[in-house]
Design a protein around this motif. Structure first.
Motif, PDB file in Angstrom:
ATOM      1  N   ILE A   9      13.596   3.080 -15.998  1.00  0.00           N
ATOM      2  CA  ILE A   9      13.941   3.349 -17.394  1.00  0.00           C
ATOM      3  C   ILE A   9      15.064   2.424 -17.852  1.00  0.00           C
ATOM      4  O   ILE A   9      14.994   1.825 -18.928  1.00  0.00           O
ATOM      5  CB  ILE A   9      14.335   4.829 -17.587  1.00  0.00           C
ATOM      6  N   ILE A  10      16.092   2.286 -17.034  1.00  0.00           N
ATOM      7  CA  ILE A  10      17.223   1.426 -17.390  1.00  0.00           C
ATOM      8  C   ILE A  10      16.774  -0.025 -17.481  1.00  0.00           C
ATOM      9  O   ILE A  10      17.106  -0.736 -18.430  1.00  0.00           O
ATOM     10  CB  ILE A  10      18.361   1.601 -16.372  1.00  0.00           C
ATOM     11  N   ARG A  11      15.994  -0.463 -16.503  1.00  0.00           N
ATOM     12  CA  ARG A  11      15.539  -1.858 -16.479  1.00  0.00           C
ATOM     13  C   ARG A  11      14.662  -2.172 -17.687  1.00  0.00           C
ATOM     14  O   ARG A  11      14.864  -3.175 -18.370  1.00  0.00           O
ATOM     15  CB  ARG A  11      14.771  -2.130 -15.177  1.00  0.00           C
ATOM     16  N   VAL A  12      13.703  -1.302 -17.979  1.00  0.00           N
ATOM     17  CA  VAL A  12      12.790  -1.528 -19.098  1.00  0.00           C
ATOM     18  C   VAL A  12      13.558  -1.467 -20.422  1.00  0.00           C
ATOM     19  O   VAL A  12      13.328  -2.282 -21.321  1.00  0.00           O
ATOM     20  CB  VAL A  12      11.628  -0.507 -19.067  1.00  0.00           C
ATOM     21  N   ASN A  13      14.482  -0.520 -20.535  1.00  0.00           N
ATOM     22  CA  ASN A  13      15.278  -0.384 -21.748  1.00  0.00           C
ATOM     23  C   ASN A  13      16.096  -1.640 -22.025  1.00  0.00           C
ATOM     24  O   ASN A  13      16.329  -1.997 -23.179  1.00  0.00           O
ATOM     25  CB  ASN A  13      16.190   0.840 -21.640  1.00  0.00           C
ATOM     26  N   ARG A  14      16.491  -2.325 -20.976  1.00  0.00           N
ATOM     27  CA  ARG A  14      17.259  -3.568 -21.124  1.00  0.00           C
ATOM     28  C   ARG A  14      16.360  -4.803 -21.189  1.00  0.00           C
ATOM     29  O   ARG A  14      16.849  -5.918 -21.217  1.00  0.00           O
ATOM     30  CB  ARG A  14      18.237  -3.716 -19.954  1.00  0.00           C
ATOM     31  N   GLU A  15      15.040  -4.559 -21.200  1.00  0.00           N
ATOM     32  CA  GLU A  15      14.054  -5.643 -21.241  1.00  0.00           C
ATOM     33  C   GLU A  15      14.284  -6.652 -20.114  1.00  0.00           C
ATOM     34  O   GLU A  15      14.214  -7.864 -20.304  1.00  0.00           O
ATOM     35  CB  GLU A  15      14.059  -6.325 -22.610  1.00  0.00           C
ATOM     36  N   LEU A  16      14.541  -6.107 -18.940  1.00  0.00           N
ATOM     37  CA  LEU A  16      14.838  -6.912 -17.759  1.00  0.00           C
ATOM     38  C   LEU A  16      13.633  -6.895 -16.823  1.00  0.00           C
ATOM     39  O   LEU A  16      13.275  -5.839 -16.298  1.00  0.00           O
ATOM     40  CB  LEU A  16      16.074  -6.337 -17.051  1.00  0.00           C
ATOM     41  N   PRO A  17      12.977  -8.033 -16.619  1.00  0.00           N
ATOM     42  CA  PRO A  17      11.834  -8.065 -15.701  1.00  0.00           C
ATOM     43  C   PRO A  17      12.262  -7.751 -14.256  1.00  0.00           C
ATOM     44  O   PRO A  17      13.400  -8.027 -13.863  1.00  0.00           O
ATOM     45  CB  PRO A  17      11.331  -9.510 -15.800  1.00  0.00           C
ATOM     46  N   GLN A  18      11.338  -7.191 -13.499  1.00  0.00           N
ATOM     47  CA  GLN A  18      11.619  -6.896 -12.088  1.00  0.00           C
ATOM     48  C   GLN A  18      12.076  -8.148 -11.350  1.00  0.00           C
ATOM     49  O   GLN A  18      12.994  -8.073 -10.535  1.00  0.00           O
ATOM     50  CB  GLN A  18      10.385  -6.333 -11.392  1.00  0.00           C
TER      51      GLN A  18
END
Length: 72
Positions: A9-18
């Motif tokens: 959730i945090i990663r996607v919310n920050r638009e940060l790819p894996q």
């Protein structure tokens, strides 16, 4: 402590790819996938490293948890 779902959730919310997060943490992208899907636990050391790299506060984690709970 972070869970895989909260991490996602945090990663996607920050638009940060894996891939980018993996590079920031010095791990392989597959490890991020495994943590997010619950196949690998997030260790205390990794939890700390993720919070440092993403500059997460407890307030950020609580907000992500609230967002997670609202989507259930």
């Amino acid at each position: 402590m972070l869970t895989g779902k909260l991490l996602k959730i945090i990663r996607v919310n920050r638009e940060l790819p894996q891939k980018e997060l993996a590079e920031m943490l010095g791990v392989h992208q597959s490890y991020i996938t495994q943590m997010e899907t619950g196949k690998k636990p997030i260790t205390k050391n990794m939890d700390k490293k993720i919070k440092e790299v993403l500059n997460l506060t407890e307030e950020n984690v609580i907000a992500a948890f609230s967002l997670f709970m609202s989507t259930k």
